[in-house]
Every structure is written in C-alpha cells, then in structure tokens.
Design an enzyme around this catalytic site. Structure first.
Site, PDB file in Angstrom:
ATOM      1  N   GLU A 124       0.868  -1.172   0.000  1.00 50.11           N
ATOM      2  CA  GLU A 124       0.000   0.000   0.000  1.00 50.11           C
ATOM      3  C   GLU A 124       0.901   1.218   0.000  1.00 50.11           C
ATOM      4  OE1 GLU A 124      -1.654  -0.854   3.714  1.00 50.11           O
ATOM      5  OE2 GLU A 124      -3.168  -2.221   2.939  1.00 50.11           O
ATOM      6  N   TYR A 153       7.550   1.743  -7.681  1.00 55.11           N
ATOM      7  CA  TYR A 153       6.926   0.422  -7.605  1.00 55.11           C
ATOM      8  C   TYR A 153       6.455  -0.039  -8.989  1.00 55.11           C
ATOM      9  CZ  TYR A 153       6.910   1.853  -2.702  1.00 55.11           C
ATOM     10  OH  TYR A 153       7.275   2.318  -1.459  1.00 55.11           O
TER      11      TYR A 153
END
Length: 154
Positions: free
Chosen positions: A107, A119
């Site tokens: 998250e 990411y």
C-alpha cells in the site's frame, strides 16, 4: 561505504527516527516496529552509510505462503534519488520469492507519486484504492507484483 544488512533490535532507535521523520502522523510505534523486526515471518533490512542507518524496509513473507506484503520502506531524504530505494525493494522482493511467494502486495499513499512510480517500474500494478486509509483522509493505493522471482528482480 553503503551496505545493506539484516535489521536487529539494536537498530530500532535509528529506524524509529527515520520512521517518525518519514511517516508522521502515520508512523508505527517502537513496540510495533520491534515486533516486526523480531518476527520469524518478516525480513527487515537496513541501509547503513558511514555507520548511520539511512534506510530500512521490511517484507512479511512466511515460508510456504503464496503471498507476501511489503510492510514499509523508507530512505533518508539526503540519500534519495540514488537507487537505494530500488535496491532495497529488489532485495525485499527477492526475499519474498525465496520463501515461495507468487505475489507481493503493498500500500502506498495516493499523494506519493514518486514511490508509486518506483513500484510500477519494478512491475507492480494498481489493484485499487482504499479511501481515507491514512490519517488526514489520504487514500491508499493498493499494488501487486505477480511472479516476484521474475519481474521483481528486473
């Protein structure tokens, strides 16, 4: 000289200093962080430069589980944009793959596009959003990396 090594309880104060500076008001307590570092199901790494912890990260990757979770990652602002965060993530992803994980989840704050780009460059894709997940009403972007042994090590 910069090195990556396993975090220990003796790193807790330095980790917490960086944790508070990076994540307040959503920072973890010292007690929670210590439990994470000492858990048999997690791997926490620190980045040390000139005997100073300048980054840390952890992955929950129980042996035999098909899923793993990046718990946290932080790099001191003075050491960002030099590839340390990418290297730390690559090592955490490799750890997840070594325990048998077929997917890695994380998250990230919706207001942190730099982290999201990192990411995504490692192969994570957006799964969805958790509205108002963080203090201050900030959404959490949920991301997933499939086949971490292939995509995460790239």
């Amino acid at each position: 000289m910069t090195e990556f090594r396993a975090a220990t309880a003796s790193d807790l104060d330095a980790i917490m200093q960086l944790e508070r500076a990076t994540f307040a008001p959503d920072d973890w307590s010292s007690e929670s962080m210590l439990r994470e570092i000492e858990s048999e199901h997690t791997t926490y790494l620190v980045i040390v430069d000139d005997d100073r912890v300048v980054g840390y990260g952890g992955v929950l990757a129980p042996s035999g589980s098909t899923d793993a979770d990046i718990q946290t990652i932080a790099v001191d602002p003075s050491h960002r944009r030099g590839g340390l965060g990418r290297e730390l993530m690559t090592r955490l992803i490799a750890r997840a793959a070594s325990t048998g994980a077929k997917a890695v989840f994380l998250e990230v704050r919706a207001d942190n596009p730099g982290a999201q780009q990192l990411y995504q460059s490692l192969g994570f894709v957006v799964l969805g959003v958790r509205p108002r997940y963080y203090k201050g009403g900030i959404d959490a972007v949920v991301m997933k990396l499939d086949r971490p042994g292939e995509a995460g090590a790239a």
